[in-house]
Design a protein around this motif. Structure first.
Motif, short mmCIF file in Angstrom:
data_model
loop_
_atom_site.label_atom_id
_atom_site.label_comp_id
_atom_site.label_asym_id
_atom_site.label_seq_id
_atom_site.Cartn_x
_atom_site.Cartn_y
_atom_site.Cartn_z
N TRP A 611 -9.04 1.89 24.13
CA TRP A 611 -7.94 2.35 24.97
C TRP A 611 -7.20 1.20 25.65
CZ3 TRP A 611 -13.07 3.61 25.38
CH2 TRP A 611 -13.81 2.97 26.37
N GLU A 612 -7.75 -0.01 25.52
CA GLU A 612 -7.07 -1.18 26.10
C GLU A 612 -6.14 -1.86 25.10
OE1 GLU A 612 -10.61 -2.49 29.25
OE2 GLU A 612 -10.39 -3.54 27.33
N ASP A 613 -6.44 -1.78 23.82
CA ASP A 613 -5.61 -2.41 22.79
C ASP A 613 -5.52 -1.50 21.57
OD1 ASP A 613 -4.13 -4.09 21.23
OD2 ASP A 613 -5.56 -5.76 21.23
N PRO A 614 -4.94 -0.30 21.75
CA PRO A 614 -4.89 0.66 20.63
C PRO A 614 -4.09 0.14 19.44
CG PRO A 614 -3.49 1.39 22.44
CD PRO A 614 -4.29 0.24 22.95
N ASN A 615 -3.14 -0.74 19.69
CA ASN A 615 -2.32 -1.25 18.58
C ASN A 615 -3.14 -2.05 17.57
OD1 ASN A 615 -0.01 -0.08 19.63
ND2 ASN A 615 0.60 -1.91 20.76
N HIS A 616 -4.10 -2.82 18.08
CA HIS A 616 -4.94 -3.60 17.17
C HIS A 616 -5.80 -2.67 16.32
CE1 HIS A 616 -7.28 -7.12 15.82
NE2 HIS A 616 -8.29 -6.26 15.81
N TYR A 617 -6.39 -1.67 16.94
CA TYR A 617 -7.22 -0.72 16.19
C TYR A 617 -6.38 0.01 15.14
CZ TYR A 617 -11.14 -1.22 19.48
OH TYR A 617 -12.18 -1.70 20.22
N TRP A 618 -5.16 0.38 15.52
CA TRP A 618 -4.30 1.12 14.60
C TRP A 618 -3.85 0.25 13.43
CZ3 TRP A 618 -3.52 5.79 13.21
CH2 TRP A 618 -2.37 6.17 12.52
N ALA A 619 -3.55 -1.00 13.68
CA ALA A 619 -3.10 -1.88 12.60
C ALA A 619 -4.19 -2.10 11.55
CB ALA A 619 -2.65 -3.23 13.17
N ARG A 620 -5.45 -2.06 11.97
CA ARG A 620 -6.56 -2.24 11.04
C ARG A 620 -6.94 -0.93 10.33
NH1 ARG A 620 -5.17 -6.31 12.17
NH2 ARG A 620 -4.41 -5.96 10.06
N SER A 621 -6.40 0.18 10.77
CA SER A 621 -6.82 1.49 10.27
C SER A 621 -6.02 1.88 9.03
CB SER A 621 -6.62 2.57 11.34
OG SER A 621 -7.40 2.30 12.49
N PRO A 622 -6.68 2.24 7.93
CA PRO A 622 -5.95 2.72 6.75
C PRO A 622 -5.05 3.91 7.05
CG PRO A 622 -8.21 2.19 6.15
CD PRO A 622 -8.12 2.08 7.65
N LEU A 623 -5.39 4.69 8.07
CA LEU A 623 -4.54 5.84 8.42
C LEU A 623 -3.13 5.40 8.79
CD1 LEU A 623 -4.69 8.93 8.66
CD2 LEU A 623 -5.27 8.63 11.08
N SER A 624 -2.99 4.18 9.29
CA SER A 624 -1.66 3.69 9.69
C SER A 624 -0.74 3.53 8.49
CB SER A 624 -1.79 2.36 10.44
OG SER A 624 -2.20 1.32 9.56
N ARG A 625 -1.31 3.46 7.28
CA ARG A 625 -0.50 3.26 6.08
C ARG A 625 -0.55 4.45 5.13
NH1 ARG A 625 -0.66 -3.19 4.57
NH2 ARG A 625 -0.73 -3.95 6.73
N VAL A 626 -1.06 5.57 5.62
CA VAL A 626 -1.21 6.72 4.73
C VAL A 626 0.13 7.22 4.21
CG1 VAL A 626 -1.14 8.53 6.52
CG2 VAL A 626 -2.52 8.87 4.44
N GLY A 627 1.20 6.97 4.95
CA GLY A 627 2.53 7.40 4.50
C GLY A 627 3.00 6.68 3.26
N ASN A 628 2.34 5.56 2.92
CA ASN A 628 2.74 4.80 1.73
C ASN A 628 1.95 5.18 0.48
OD1 ASN A 628 4.34 3.27 3.51
ND2 ASN A 628 2.69 1.80 3.86
N VAL A 629 0.88 5.96 0.64
CA VAL A 629 -0.06 6.17 -0.46
C VAL A 629 0.55 7.04 -1.56
CG1 VAL A 629 -2.33 7.03 -1.14
CG2 VAL A 629 -2.04 5.90 1.07
N LYS A 630 0.50 6.54 -2.78
CA LYS A 630 0.87 7.30 -3.97
C LYS A 630 -0.30 7.38 -4.96
CE LYS A 630 5.70 5.78 -3.64
NZ LYS A 630 6.78 5.01 -4.32
N THR A 631 -1.29 6.52 -4.77
CA THR A 631 -2.41 6.41 -5.69
C THR A 631 -3.37 7.59 -5.53
OG1 THR A 631 -2.27 4.01 -5.46
CG2 THR A 631 -4.30 4.90 -6.43
N PRO A 632 -3.80 8.23 -6.61
CA PRO A 632 -4.81 9.29 -6.51
C PRO A 632 -6.11 8.72 -5.95
CG PRO A 632 -3.72 9.36 -8.64
CD PRO A 632 -3.29 8.09 -7.99
N VAL A 633 -6.70 9.42 -4.96
CA VAL A 633 -7.87 8.91 -4.25
C VAL A 633 -9.01 9.93 -4.29
CG1 VAL A 633 -8.77 8.07 -2.05
CG2 VAL A 633 -6.40 7.57 -2.70
N LEU A 634 -10.19 9.46 -4.71
CA LEU A 634 -11.43 10.22 -4.59
C LEU A 634 -12.23 9.62 -3.46
CD1 LEU A 634 -13.85 11.48 -7.27
CD2 LEU A 634 -14.73 9.82 -5.63
N MET A 635 -12.85 10.48 -2.64
CA MET A 635 -13.72 10.01 -1.56
C MET A 635 -15.11 10.62 -1.72
SD MET A 635 -11.05 9.99 1.61
CE MET A 635 -10.13 11.34 0.89
N PHE A 636 -16.13 9.79 -1.48
CA PHE A 636 -17.52 10.16 -1.73
C PHE A 636 -18.32 9.77 -0.49
CE2 PHE A 636 -21.74 9.59 -3.57
CZ PHE A 636 -21.81 10.53 -4.60
#
Length: 703
Positions: A611-636
Motif C-alpha cells: 500500500w506504500e508503493d502500489p505502482n511498483h507491485y503493479w508494474a511487476r504484475s502480469p495482470l498489468s499487461r493482460v490487455g496486450n495478450v493474444k497468445t493462447p494460455v493454459l494454466m496448471f
C-alpha cells in the motif's frame, strides 16, 4: 520371444510389411546381432523411475546407507526404502524394502547401529537397527513426526527435533461456547488464527506449534524436551559432548518478523541451560563439530533486505570464541560443511549449473574434487543433490547426477591415487528402464542477452531421431525461484516433451544461482520484467540461427517464477504460438498478502509495503499487461497452493476470458505448490501442455 515382439512392433510402426518383417527375422540366426529398437520415454515409464537420496557413509567408510526412492503406480506416490552398499565390493543389500516408509538414516558413532524414521509403528517414529544382530526396535512413541536425528558421542542418546503444540492464547481461552450434547453432530469447530506464520505450503493452515529439541535413550524410552518457548529451533543438531547440543534458533520476541536472523545456541541436556554461541547480524546455521571438539564450522548469511545472499563458511574456536572466515572471496554459496579431520572440511557449492564437491583446509586452501553431485530432482532438471563425509574416513558418498539418469550412489576416495578408481558410481538404478529407451540428447551453449549483453548459460534437448537438417517446434521451459538453477541433469518432463517432437530449451536466466551474487541480483526489483524476458528470447534467437528452432513454432512454459515469466511474456510479445503457465503469480499485491511467503518476500524483494508503493507491485504484475495478450494460455495449478495461491490463476483466467483470448485452467485437486509431487501429475502436466501446444502448431509454410 518378447524381444522379437517388441522389435516387430517397432519395425511395423516404421512401415515394414509383415512379410518383410518375417524375412528380416528369418534371415537372422544370431539374436545378438539384431539391434534393439528403443522406444522413447513414455508416461508409463515415469512410474518406473528410481533415484538415490540421503546417502550416508559409515564412520569407517566401508558402507553407505541410502534412501532408495521409486514411484508406485498403484498408490500414485513415492516409496522410500533403505539400502546398504559395501563400498569395496559394491554388494547392494536391501535393509528395509516393504510397505512402510523410511527416512533420515543416521549412523551411530561406532557404526554398529542405524537410527532412522519410519511409519512401521503407525505414526512416524525413530527406530534403531543393530546391523550385526539384524535386530530392530522403535525407540520413541511420540505424537508428532521427529526429524534431525543425531547420536551422542557415546552412542547412548539420540537427539531429535519435533513440533510441540503451543498452549492456547489468552483470547482462545476467553471464548465461551455452548456445550455439545453427547452424539450431537455439529459443524466443525472454528479455527482460530493468531500466529504471523499461520500457513505452510504442503500443509495449509497449520495448528500453532513450535519446533523444539528433544532427546531419547538410544535403546528406547521416554523422549524428553530440552527447549521451550514460542520459538522455532533448527537443525542440524550437533553434540558438543555427551551433555551439550548445538542448534540454530532466533530466540527474540519478534523473531517471526526477523526473516534473515538466526544464531547458534547450546543447551545442557541435564540443567536445560541455554548458551548463545553466535550473535552476528544475519543467520548462522549448518553447524559441524571438528573430531577433537575444539572447533565449530558453520555457515553465515547476511540479513540485508535483499533477495539473494551467498552463504559463507566460518570456523569458531570454541576455546576462545574467535571466528575465522574461509573462502571469503569465493563468489558462490557454500553448503553442508562436514569435517574430514581436524584441519580439513568437505563442502559443496553451486557453480554454473553444477554442484562441486570440494575440500577446504583451515589455511584456506580449496581443492575441487568433482562436479557430479545432483540428480535428486526428477520432474525437472533442478540443481539438487547432497554428499556425506565422515571424520577420519577417506570416503565421501554423494548423489551422482547425469543428463541421462536420475541420482545414483557414488563415492570419492580421497586417498586413492589411481584417478580412474578415485570416483566410482556404485548403483545403476534406472538401467533396466532408461537403458532401453531412446532419450533426447542434451546440448550446452552460451549466448548474449539482447537486453544488456549479459552472458546467459543454457541447454537444449533435441528429440530422439533428431534430423539436424530440419528446424523443430521449440519450447522454452523456465525454472522457478527465481534464485534457483537448472543444470545438465535428467528431467522426466523435458524428456517427455522431446519425445513428442519438441526441442526443449532451458537456461539459467539472470537471477539464477551458481553464477555469483551480482548475477543473482540482476533481477532485484525486476522480477518479472523485460530484462529476463530478453534472456529467453535471445536464447530462442540463437537456436533459430543454429537452424535448430522453427521460428514459426515457438512455445513458452514455466512453473512458479517460470510461470510468472510465462504470463509476463505473453503480455509483452506475440512471438509464441501458445503458452503454459504453472503456478503463476498474476498480481503481486494479492500474492504477497495471501501466500505463506508473505513477510519474507515483501521484506526482501520489494522496496516498500504494497500500500506504500502500489505502482511498483503493479508494474511487476502480469495482470498489468493482460490487455496486450493474444497468445493462447493454459494454466496448471494446485487447488491447495499456498505459495502462489490458485486465486492468482483465477484472476488471469477470468481476465483472459473477458478479453476472449483462448485459455484453459487446469485445476489439480488436493495439490499444493509442488503440483508434480505425484507421478501422475508429472504426466498430467506434460499431457495437457503437449495437447495445448499441438493445437497451435503451424505447418511448414507458417499456416
Amino acid at each position: 520371444m518378447q524381444k522379437y515382439i517388441l522389435i516387430g512392433a517397432a519395425l511395423l510402426s516404421l512401415g515394414l510389411s509383415a512379410t518383410a518383417l518375417a524375412d528380416t527375422l528369418s534371415d537372422t540366426t544370431d539374436t545378438a546381432t539384431i539391434p534393439e529398437v528403443k522406444p522413447t520415454l513414455s508416461a508409463e515409464d515415469v512410474f518406473a523411475l528410481e533415484w538415490a537420496n540421503n546417502v550416508q557413509v559409515s564412520p569407517n567408510g566401508q558402507h553407505v546407507v541410502y534412501v532408495r526412492s521409486h514411484y508406485d503406480i498403484m498408490t500414485d506416490g513415492t516409496r522410500n526404502e533403505l539400502w546398504l552398499i559395501d563400498v569395496e565390493t559394491g554388494a547392494h543389500t536391501p535393509l528395509f524394502a516393504d510397505q512402510y516408509q523410511y527416512g533420515n538414516p543416521t549412523w551411530s558413532p561406532d557404526g554398529t547401529r542405524l537410527a532412522f524414521t519410519s511409519n512401521r509403528a503407525g505414526k512416524n517414529q525413530i527406530h534403531v537397527y543393530w546391523l550385526a544382530q539384524q535386530k530392530l526396535t522403535a525407540v520413541t512413541s511420540v505424537q508428532q513426526s521427529p526429524g534431525n536425528l543425531s547420536w551422542s558421542p557415546n552412542g547412548k542418546q539420540l537427539a531429535f527435533m519435533m513440533n510441540e503444540p503451543a498452549p492456547k492464547t489468552d483470547f482462545a481461552k476467553s471464548v465461551k461456547s455452548a456445550t455439545k450434547p453427547k452424539d450431537a453432530k455439529w459443524a466443525p469447530a472454528p479455527v482460530v488464527v493468531e500466529r504471523t506464520f499461520y500457513q505452510r505450503d504442503g500443509q495449509g493452515v497449520v495448528p500453532s506449534a513450535y519446533r523444539q529439541v528433544f532427546v531419547v535413550p538410544s535403546d528406547g524410552g521416554t523422549a524428553r524436551q530440552l527447549t521451550a518457548g514460542a520459538f522455532d529451533h533448527g537443525g542440524p543438531l550437533v553434540w558438543r559432548d555427551n551433555q551439550h547440543i548445538i542448534f540454530g534458533a532466533t530466540r527474540a520476541e519478534s523473531w517471526e518478523y526477523q526473516t534473515g536472523e538466526q544464531d547458534l545456541w547450546q543447551v545442557n541436556t541435564q540443567s536445560l541451560k541455554l548458551t548463545q554461541l553466535t550473535n552476528q547480524p544475519g543467520g548462522e546455521y549448518s553447524a559441524s563439530l571438528s573430531p577433537d571438539g575444539s572447533q565449530l564450522a558453520f555457515l553465515s548469511r547476511s540479513s540485508a533486505p535483499e533477495p539473494y545472499h551467498n552463504a559463507k563458511l566460518q570456523v569458531m574456536n570454541l576455546g576462545n570464541g574467535t571466528i575465522q572466515s574461509l573462502q571469503a572471496d569465493l563468489d558462490r554459496s557454500i553448503e553442508s560443511p562436514q569435517w574430514l579431520d581436524n584441519k580439513t572440511l568437505a563442502v559443496q557449492y553451486a557453480d554454473r549449473g553444477r554442484y562441486k564437491l570440494a575440500t577446504v583446509t583451515l589455511n584456506d586452501r580449496r581443492t575441487d574434487l568433482t562436479d557430479k553431485i545432483g540428480g535428486t530432482s526428477i520432474s525437472r532438471p533442478y540443481l539438487f543433490g547432497m554428499f556425506s563425509a565422515a571424520a577420519d574416513s577417506d570416503v565421501i558418498a554423494f548423489t551422482y547426477g547425469s543428463e541421462s539418469r536420475p541420482a545414483d550412489v557414488a563415492v570419492y576416495n580421497l586417498k586413492q591415487r589411481d584417478e580412474a578408481k578415485r570416483k566410482r558410481v556404485l548403483t545403476a538404478l534406472n538401467e533396466d528402464v532408461l537403458g532401453h529407451r531412446d532419450l533426447a540428447q542434451l546440448n550446452e551453449f552460451t549466448y548474449s542477452s539482447s537486453f544488456d549483453g549479459t552472458e546467459i548459460h543454457g541447454w537444449y534437448l533435441t528429440p530422439p531421431n533428431y534430423d539436424p537438417s530440419k528446424a523443430y517446434p521449440t519450447m522454452v521451459e523456465i525454472h522457478g525461484g527465481p534464485h534457483l538453477a537448472y543444470g545438465p541433469f535428467f528431467s522426466a518432463e523435458h524428456q517427455r516433451y522431446a519425445a513428442e517432437g519438441f526441442v526443449v530449451f532451458y537456461n539459467n536466466y539472470r537471477g539464477s544461482t551458481s553464477y555469483g551474487k551480482d548475477f543473482a541480483m540482476l533481477l532485484d526489483g525486476f522480477y518479472s520484467s523485460d530484462n529476463d524476458l530478453a534472456d529467453h528470447l535471445s536464447g530462442l534467437d540463437a537456436l533459430i540461427e543454429k537452424g535448430v528452432a522453427d521460428p514459426n513454432n515457438l512455445f513458452i512454459a514455466g512453473g512458479s517464477a517460470g510461470g510468472i515469466a510465462t504470463a509476463f511474456a505473453v503480455g509483452t510479445t506475440d512471438r509464441f504460438n501458445a503458452a503454459a503457465a504453472t503456478n503463476p503469480v498474476i498480481n503481486w499485491v494479492s500474492k504477497t498478502l495471501t501466500a505463506d511467503s508473505s513477510i519474507g518476500q515483501i521484506t526482501n524483494q520489494f522496496p516498500a509495503l504494497p500500500w506504500e508503493d502500489p505502482n511498483h507491485y503493479w508494474a511487476r504484475s502480469p495482470l498489468s499487461r493482460v490487455g496486450n495478450v493474444k497468445t493462447p494460455v493454459l494454466m496448471f495449478t494446485g487447488e491447495k497452493d499456498r505459495r502462489t495461491p490458485i486465486a492468482e490463476t483465477e484472476q488471469f483466467y477470468q481476465a483472459l476470458k473477458i478479453r476472449q483470448v483462448p485459455t484453459v485452467m487446469v485445476r489439480i485437486p488436493d495439490a499444493y505448490h509442488g503440483v508434480t509431487a505425484r507421478p501422475s501429475r508429472i504426466n498430467a502436466k506434460v499431457d495437457y501442455t503437449v495437447a495445448w501446444f499441438k493445437r497451435y502448431l503451424k505447418s511448414a509454410d507458417g499456416e
